[in-house]
Design a protein around this motif. Structure first.
Motif, PDB file in Angstrom:
ATOM      1  N   LEU A 198      -6.391  -9.515  -2.643  1.00 31.06           N
ATOM      2  CA  LEU A 198      -5.478  -9.844  -1.544  1.00 31.06           C
ATOM      3  C   LEU A 198      -5.998  -9.401  -0.189  1.00 31.06           C
ATOM      4  O   LEU A 198      -5.889 -10.121   0.791  1.00 31.06           O
ATOM      5  N   CYS A 251       7.300  -8.427  -2.574  1.00 34.20           N
ATOM      6  CA  CYS A 251       5.879  -8.069  -2.418  1.00 34.20           C
ATOM      7  C   CYS A 251       5.400  -8.260  -0.976  1.00 34.20           C
ATOM      8  O   CYS A 251       5.654  -9.293  -0.363  1.00 34.20           O
ATOM      9  N   ILE A 252       4.702  -7.255  -0.452  1.00 35.09           N
ATOM     10  CA  ILE A 252       4.156  -7.362   0.912  1.00 35.09           C
ATOM     11  C   ILE A 252       2.634  -7.518   0.885  1.00 35.09           C
ATOM     12  O   ILE A 252       1.971  -7.337   1.900  1.00 35.09           O
ATOM     13  N   ARG A 253       2.087  -7.838  -0.291  1.00 36.23           N
ATOM     14  CA  ARG A 253       0.654  -8.176  -0.417  1.00 36.23           C
ATOM     15  C   ARG A 253      -0.267  -7.032   0.015  1.00 36.23           C
ATOM     16  O   ARG A 253      -1.252  -7.262   0.721  1.00 36.23           O
ATOM     17  N   CYS A 254       0.066  -5.816  -0.413  1.00 32.09           N
ATOM     18  CA  CYS A 254      -0.781  -4.679  -0.020  1.00 32.09           C
ATOM     19  C   CYS A 254      -1.992  -4.541  -0.941  1.00 32.09           C
ATOM     20  O   CYS A 254      -2.990  -3.937  -0.579  1.00 32.09           O
ATOM     21  N   GLY A 255      -1.891  -5.033  -2.160  1.00 33.31           N
ATOM     22  CA  GLY A 255      -3.010  -4.967  -3.101  1.00 33.31           C
ATOM     23  C   GLY A 255      -3.079  -3.677  -3.904  1.00 33.31           C
ATOM     24  O   GLY A 255      -3.960  -3.519  -4.753  1.00 33.31           O
ATOM     25  N   ALA A 256      -2.145  -2.739  -3.673  1.00 29.89           N
ATOM     26  CA  ALA A 256      -2.231  -1.446  -4.372  1.00 29.89           C
ATOM     27  C   ALA A 256      -2.147  -1.622  -5.890  1.00 29.89           C
ATOM     28  O   ALA A 256      -2.827  -0.925  -6.651  1.00 29.89           O
ATOM     29  N   CYS A 257      -1.315  -2.580  -6.341  1.00 29.06           N
ATOM     30  CA  CYS A 257      -1.153  -2.733  -7.793  1.00 29.06           C
ATOM     31  C   CYS A 257      -2.475  -3.129  -8.451  1.00 29.06           C
ATOM     32  O   CYS A 257      -2.821  -2.636  -9.527  1.00 29.06           O
ATOM     33  N   MET A 259       0.553  -8.272  -9.599  1.00 27.48           N
ATOM     34  CA  MET A 259       1.511  -9.128  -8.871  1.00 27.48           C
ATOM     35  C   MET A 259       1.237 -10.605  -9.151  1.00 27.48           C
ATOM     36  O   MET A 259       2.162 -11.412  -9.258  1.00 27.48           O
ATOM     37  N   CYS A 307       3.476   0.791  -6.290  1.00 25.76           N
ATOM     38  CA  CYS A 307       3.988  -0.327  -5.484  1.00 25.76           C
ATOM     39  C   CYS A 307       4.955   0.196  -4.424  1.00 25.76           C
ATOM     40  O   CYS A 307       5.996   0.766  -4.758  1.00 25.76           O
ATOM     41  N   PRO A 308       4.642  -0.012  -3.145  1.00 24.55           N
ATOM     42  CA  PRO A 308       5.523   0.521  -2.099  1.00 24.55           C
ATOM     43  C   PRO A 308       6.880  -0.170  -2.063  1.00 24.55           C
ATOM     44  O   PRO A 308       7.825   0.363  -1.509  1.00 24.55           O
ATOM     45  N   MET A 309       6.970  -1.363  -2.677  1.00 29.03           N
ATOM     46  CA  MET A 309       8.240  -2.085  -2.670  1.00 29.03           C
ATOM     47  C   MET A 309       8.998  -1.889  -3.991  1.00 29.03           C
ATOM     48  O   MET A 309       9.977  -2.586  -4.263  1.00 29.03           O
ATOM     49  N   ILE A 336       8.503  -2.642  -7.061  1.00 26.66           N
ATOM     50  CA  ILE A 336       8.688  -3.824  -7.912  1.00 26.66           C
ATOM     51  C   ILE A 336       8.355  -3.433  -9.360  1.00 26.66           C
ATOM     52  O   ILE A 336       7.269  -2.915  -9.618  1.00 26.66           O
ATOM     53  N   LEU A 360       6.825  -4.218 -12.010  1.00 31.79           N
ATOM     54  CA  LEU A 360       5.883  -5.255 -12.480  1.00 31.79           C
ATOM     55  C   LEU A 360       5.800  -5.343 -14.003  1.00 31.79           C
ATOM     56  O   LEU A 360       5.849  -6.453 -14.559  1.00 31.79           O
TER      57      LEU A 360
HETATM   58  S1  SF4 Z   1       1.677  -3.073  -5.010  1.00 33.94           S
HETATM   59 FE1  SF4 Z   1       3.653  -4.128  -4.844  1.00 33.94          FE
HETATM   60  S2  SF4 Z   1       3.756  -4.820  -2.728  1.00 33.94           S
HETATM   61 FE2  SF4 Z   1       1.633  -4.308  -3.125  1.00 33.94          FE
HETATM   62  S3  SF4 Z   1       0.655  -6.250  -3.786  1.00 33.94           S
HETATM   63 FE3  SF4 Z   1       1.319  -5.218  -5.638  1.00 33.94          FE
HETATM   64  S4  SF4 Z   1       3.374  -6.007  -6.047  1.00 33.94           S
HETATM   65 FE4  SF4 Z   1       2.877  -6.506  -3.927  1.00 33.94          FE
END
Ligand code: SF4
Length: 475
Positions: free
Chosen positions: A153, A316-322, A345, A376-378, A380, A382
């Motif tokens: 991402l 999801c804010i597309r941070c890529g952490a997951c 994600m 995940c900062p949001m 979610i 998963l």
């Molecule tokens: S860690 Fe959470 S917010 Fe970030 S990309 Fe993955 S699902 Fe999205």
């Protein structure tokens, strides 16, 4: 590879990726970079968990009132001189962008990073219509030169080693007068910068994504670390921001909550190097900026997720952490997923966008270790969402018959604890006997897929339940 491969080929892709040493080396960099950087940034902000809770509540509120906030956004965007285009699907969005480009007489467009544009297959579409798209994010520029697609991402070319990029640049830039193979990162970046500078000046239209859309001001927000997004949207005569509908937030203050979460979770920065708010076209007295500002609002299957069991993925804010923390992603990389959205994600979003049958393998590409959810900062869930897809696949009978039979058999036995215990004891003893000489098993009936890639160590004699009972007695 000029488009995203098929997610149905995940198993084959994954096998190939595991055997690719250069890919393994490139992916190994992630462990050394993103993971500790995020951990440091989160530890340095005592209120991170509180911010994360606020972010989750904020997005839940927006999703419950999405129609309202999108309309407020449209009103305020129009009041600032911009134009919003509502697009139900990818074809509609592509057509709207093409019409804008044609009206501007565009021959070349510069592009900032946009996953939604990837989702639309925009580059191939523009090329087929005689318009040359030029990616300006360094990672995107690299994958465009290589005729590939992003594999992450926020780091689209993370699958490439420095040596591969040096070779690629030499191959493509030699004809432009850059005949020396650069090997130092700064020199490689400098070469790309020199080439892209003229492209920024020549472009007729600039297309960016949008990390957020702010309803109260009608602004599109983008974050970059290279400044390419600013040049893409201010230098050409027309700026087009492409955003999916769930990107809207009510206020500037709300955007700041998510921006603080995004930078820390993505790269471990307190804030991205460039955070740009675009509100309408250039006004009288502005020293620069586009003459026209368009926002392409893309639904493409998202509204069907509202109110259902998969709605949470829209936070999801597309941070890529997951994906940075996922043992599966870190082993096989993004291209193995054969989809625009990859990692945990992507394993949830792809079946929603591409259909359950096409995305079937992805929710199964998980060890369920739970690291994705924990970072995940949001917030979610998963793994829970992946499990829901597995249940759907089972109910819809799209999984192979033998797999469904095995799950049914297991479920039948699991509902009969005494029988299950006896069966487990027999299985453990049988496996221990079969593997007694080598200490491991290389083949198992019904588990050929598992043993095809590794050996199973022989069980140590007793079942988990028996050990548990013994431990409790001892305690
Ligand atoms: S860690 Fe959470 S917010 Fe970030 S990309 Fe993955 S699902 Fe999205």
């Amino acid at each position: 590879m000029s488009g995203h491969a098929d997610p149905r080929a995940f198993k084959t892709n994954a096998r190939r990726a595991l055997a690719d040493r250069e890919l393994n080396a490139a992916l190994g960099r992630m462990t050394a970079g993103f993971v500790p950087n995020r951990a440091r940034a989160v530890a340095a902000l005592p209120e991170f968990d509180d911010l994360s809770r606020r972010g989750r509540e904020l997005k839940d509120h927006v999703l419950a009132n999405l129609d309202h906030y999108l309309e407020v956004f449209e009103r305020n965007c129009a009041a600032a001189g911009g134009q919003v285009h509502w697009c139900a699907g990818a074809a509609e969005a592509r057509a709207a962008i093409l019409e804008i480009c044609r009206a501007a007489g565009a021959r070349t467009v510069t592009k900032g990073k946009s996953m939604v544009a990837e989702e639309l297959g925009l580059n191939g579409f523009l090329e087929a219509n005689g318009i040359q798209p030029i990616e300006t994010d360094l990672g995107e520029y690299i994958v465009q030169l290589a005729d590939e697609v992003p594999s992450h991402l926020i780091a689209p070319a993370i699958h490439k080693t420095k040596e591969q990029i040096s070779d690629l640049f030499l191959r493509h830039h030699a004809a432009l007068g850059f005949e020396q193979r650069q090997t130092e990162p700064q020199a490689i970046i400098g070469e790309a910068r020199q080439i892209l500078r003229q492209k920024f000046l020549d472009a007729d239209v600039g297309i960016t994504g949008a990390n957020f859309l702010v309803a109260e001001t009608g602004s599109a927000v983008i974050v970059t670390n290279e400044g390419n997004g600013d040049l893409t949207q201010t230098l050409p005569r027309v700026h087009v921001a492409v955003a999916s509908i769930e990107k809207v937030v009510p206020t500037l203050e709300d955007a700041s909550v998510l921006l603080r979460l995004l930078a820390r979770s993505a790269t471990g920065q307190e804030f991205s190097a460039y955070t740009t708010f675009s509100t309408g076209p250039r006004r009288e007295g502005d020293p620069d900026g586009p003459e026209a500002f368009h926002v392409i609002l893309v639904d493409n299957g998202r509204s069907a997720l509202l109110g259902g069991e998969f709605q949470e993925i829209l936070r999801c804010i597309r941070c890529g952490a997951c994906m940075n923390h996922c043992p599966v992603y870190r082993s096989v990389g993004g291209h193995a997923y054969g989809a625009v959205y990859v990692g945990p994600m992507g394993a949830v979003l792809t079946p929603a966008l591409a259909g359950l049958e096409a995305g079937l393998h992805l929710p199964n590409a998980s060890s369920f270790c739970g690291r994705c959810e924990s970072v995940c900062p949001m917030q979610i869930p998963l793994p829970k969402l992946m499990r829901h897809w597995r249940e759907r696949a089972f109910e819809a009978a799209v999984a192979p018959a033998v797999e469904r039979f095995a799950v049914r058999l297991w479920a039948w036995a699991a509902r009969r604890p005494r029988l299950y215990g006896q069966g487990a004891r027999i299985a453990v003893r049988t496996l221990a006997w079969l593997g007694r000489k080598r200490g491991r098993l290389s083949q198992l009936p019904l588990a050929g897929g598992w043993t095809g890639g590794r050996d199973l160590p022989v069980p140590e004699g007793r079942t988990f339940q028996a050990r548990w009972r013994a431990e409790r007695r001892r305690a």
